[in-house]
Design a protein around this motif. Structure first.
Motif, PDB file in Angstrom:
ATOM      1  N   UNK A  76      48.967  28.010  74.457  1.00  0.00           N
ATOM      2  CA  UNK A  76      50.330  27.490  74.396  1.00  0.00           C
ATOM      3  C   UNK A  76      51.306  28.554  74.886  1.00  0.00           C
ATOM      4  N   UNK A  77      52.080  28.206  75.912  1.00  0.00           N
ATOM      5  CA  UNK A  77      53.073  29.141  76.448  1.00  0.00           C
ATOM      6  C   UNK A  77      54.366  28.953  75.677  1.00  0.00           C
ATOM      7  N   UNK A 108      43.055  25.159  61.622  1.00  0.00           N
ATOM      8  CA  UNK A 108      42.382  23.863  61.510  1.00  0.00           C
ATOM      9  C   UNK A 108      41.042  23.862  62.231  1.00  0.00           C
ATOM     10  N   UNK A 109      40.972  24.595  63.349  1.00  0.00           N
ATOM     11  CA  UNK A 109      39.754  24.633  64.156  1.00  0.00           C
ATOM     12  C   UNK A 109      38.871  25.829  63.828  1.00  0.00           C
ATOM     13  N   UNK A 110      39.266  26.635  62.835  1.00  0.00           N
ATOM     14  CA  UNK A 110      38.482  27.817  62.496  1.00  0.00           C
ATOM     15  C   UNK A 110      37.091  27.409  62.034  1.00  0.00           C
ATOM     16  N   UNK A 111      36.126  28.220  62.423  1.00  0.00           N
ATOM     17  CA  UNK A 111      34.744  27.902  62.104  1.00  0.00           C
ATOM     18  C   UNK A 111      34.100  27.018  63.142  1.00  0.00           C
ATOM     19  N   UNK A 112      34.912  26.533  64.088  1.00  0.00           N
ATOM     20  CA  UNK A 112      34.387  25.721  65.178  1.00  0.00           C
ATOM     21  C   UNK A 112      34.278  26.525  66.456  1.00  0.00           C
ATOM     22  N   UNK A 113      34.346  25.829  67.567  1.00  0.00           N
ATOM     23  CA  UNK A 113      34.112  26.500  68.847  1.00  0.00           C
ATOM     24  C   UNK A 113      35.337  26.539  69.748  1.00  0.00           C
ATOM     25  N   UNK A 114      36.514  26.136  69.244  1.00  0.00           N
ATOM     26  CA  UNK A 114      37.725  26.122  70.065  1.00  0.00           C
ATOM     27  C   UNK A 114      38.649  27.243  69.610  1.00  0.00           C
ATOM     28  N   UNK A 115      39.070  28.099  70.557  1.00  0.00           N
ATOM     29  CA  UNK A 115      40.011  29.166  70.254  1.00  0.00           C
ATOM     30  C   UNK A 115      41.432  28.748  70.587  1.00  0.00           C
ATOM     31  N   UNK A 116      42.404  29.471  70.037  1.00  0.00           N
ATOM     32  CA  UNK A 116      43.821  29.190  70.293  1.00  0.00           C
ATOM     33  C   UNK A 116      44.542  30.491  70.582  1.00  0.00           C
ATOM     34  N   UNK A 159      44.756  36.111  69.752  1.00  0.00           N
ATOM     35  CA  UNK A 159      45.447  35.041  69.028  1.00  0.00           C
ATOM     36  C   UNK A 159      46.874  34.880  69.540  1.00  0.00           C
ATOM     37  N   UNK A 160      47.519  35.969  69.944  1.00  0.00           N
ATOM     38  CA  UNK A 160      48.873  35.893  70.472  1.00  0.00           C
ATOM     39  C   UNK A 160      49.134  37.078  71.389  1.00  0.00           C
ATOM     40  N   UNK A 161      50.146  36.915  72.258  1.00  0.00           N
ATOM     41  CA  UNK A 161      50.461  37.976  73.209  1.00  0.00           C
ATOM     42  C   UNK A 161      51.967  38.030  73.413  1.00  0.00           C
ATOM     43  N   UNK A 162      52.523  39.238  73.319  1.00  0.00           N
ATOM     44  CA  UNK A 162      53.947  39.459  73.522  1.00  0.00           C
ATOM     45  C   UNK A 162      54.141  40.475  74.648  1.00  0.00           C
ATOM     46  N   UNK A 187      52.592  25.380  65.535  1.00  0.00           N
ATOM     47  CA  UNK A 187      51.499  24.501  65.915  1.00  0.00           C
ATOM     48  C   UNK A 187      50.268  25.311  66.303  1.00  0.00           C
ATOM     49  N   UNK A 188      50.479  26.403  67.034  1.00  0.00           N
ATOM     50  CA  UNK A 188      49.368  27.258  67.456  1.00  0.00           C
ATOM     51  C   UNK A 188      48.652  27.851  66.249  1.00  0.00           C
ATOM     52  N   UNK A 189      49.425  28.358  65.295  1.00  0.00           N
ATOM     53  CA  UNK A 189      48.817  28.936  64.091  1.00  0.00           C
ATOM     54  C   UNK A 189      48.059  27.875  63.301  1.00  0.00           C
ATOM     55  N   UNK A 190      48.676  26.704  63.162  1.00  0.00           N
ATOM     56  CA  UNK A 190      48.043  25.636  62.386  1.00  0.00           C
ATOM     57  C   UNK A 190      46.733  25.182  63.026  1.00  0.00           C
TER      58      UNK A 190
END
Length: 263
Positions: A131-132, A164-172, A218-221, A157-160
Motif C-alpha cells: 500500500x502506497x 489478520x493474515x499473520x500465520x499465513x502466506x501473504x505479507x503486507x 512491514x513499512x518504509x519511510x 488498513x495495512x496494519x490490520x
C-alpha cells in the motif's frame, strides 16, 4: 530475462505508479498496469521493453473496474501495489463533498476493496500486498486534512491486514513517501516553501519502495528529517502540534495558500 512473478500496479499511468512500473520492468517482472486512461498506460509501457506487460483500463473505485482487474490476474498474483490516489488541498471549510468523497473512495475504499477481491489470487501465489501511503499518514498536515485522513486510514488498513493474515502466506508492506515531484505537485506547490517541504522524485520513491518490498519490510519511510518527525509524532505528538500549527498560522503560509486557490 523475464521474471515469472506477476505484479499488478494501480495508478500506473503517471507519477509514482509509472516509476514503480519502470523499476519493476527493469527487474523483469510480469507486469499488469492498471489505470483509467489508455494513453498514459501505453506511455508507461513504452518506457521499457517488456513484451509481457499488459495494460488494463479500469476504474478501481467501481465494482466493474475491479472485476476487469480480477479477470486480468487470472487466478494468481505475487505482488499487488495499491498506488492509485488523488489529492485536494485547502481549508476544510472550503472543501466540497465531491472532493472529500473522491479522496476517500480512491485513496482508501478502493485499495480495501481491490485487496479483498484479489486475496484468493494472492493466497495462490503466497504473495504480498503493498500500500502506497504517505508521511501525511503519520503527520497530519493542515490544509491536507482529507488527504491525511485517507492515508492514516490506509496505514491502519495495512496494519490490520498484516495481523489478520499473520500465520499465513501473504505479507503486507506499507510505503510512506514524502511529498513527491509529480503532476500532483501543482496542487500544493505554493505551500512547499512556507511548510518547508522536502520533495523526492518519483524515481527515488520507486527505488526505495522496491527495496522495502523485496526485503519484506512491514513499512518504509524516506531517509531524512521526515523519518525522525514520524518517530516524534508517535511518541510526542504535542511537539508536532506546536511546530506544524505555527506553520499553519503563519501569514506567509496563509497568503501562499489563498493565492494558489485563487489562481
Amino acid at each position: 530475462m523475464i521474471n515469472t512473478k506477476k505484479v499488478l500496479i494501480t495508478g500506473a499511468g503517471t507519477g509514482i505508479g509509472r516509476a514503480l512500473s519502470i523499476e519493476a520492468a527493469q527487474k523483469g517482472y510480469d507486469l499488469i498496469l492498471v489505470g483509467r486512461t489508455s494513453s498514459t498506460l501505453e506511455e508507461t509501457r513504452s518506457k521499457y521493453h517488456t513484451p509481457n506487460a499488459r495494460c488494463i483500463v479500469a476504474d478501481v473505485t467501481s465494482a466493474e473496474g475491479r472485476a476487469l482487474i480480477v479477470d486480468a490476474v487470472d487466478g494468481s498474483l505475487d505482488i499487488l501495489i495499491n498506488n492509485a490516489g488523488v489529492l485536494s488541498v485547502g481549508h476544510l471549510a472550503d472543501m466540497a463533498d465531491a472532493d472529500l468523497e473522491r479522496m476517500t473512495t480512491t485513496n482508501l475504499v478502493a485499495p480495501m476493496a481491490l485487496t479483498r477481491d484479489l486475496l484468493p489470487a494472492l493466497r495462490t501465489s503466497k504473495g504480498r500486498i503493498v500500500n502506497i501511503g504517505s508521511v501525511f499518514g503519520d503527520i497530519a498536515y493542515p490544509f491536507f486534512a482529507g488527504y491525511s485522513a485517507t492515508k492514516f486510514g490506509l496505514r491502519g488498513f495495512s496494519d490490520a491486514m498484516r495481523r489478520e493474515l499473520s500465520g499465513g502466506d501473504i505479507g503486507v508492506t506499507y510505503i510512506a513517501p514524502r511529498a513527491t515531484r509529480t503532476a500532483t505537485e501543482s496542487a500544493f506547490s505554493a505551500l512547499i516553501e512556507p511548510l518547508e517541504m522536502t520533495l523526492d522524485t518519483a524515481e527515488i520513491v520507486a527505488v526505495q519502495a522496491w527495496d522495502a518490498i523485496l526485503k519484506g519490510k512491514r513499512e518504509s519511510f524516506p531517509k531524512g528529517k521526515e523519518r525522525l518527525f514520524v518517530k516524534v509524532q508517535r511518541l510526542f505528538p504535542t511537539l508536532i502540534d506546536k511546530s506544524v500549527g505555527a506553520q499553519a498560522r503563519d501569514p506567509k503560509t496563509l497568503a501562499a495558500l489563498n493565492a494558489s486557490l485563487q489562481s
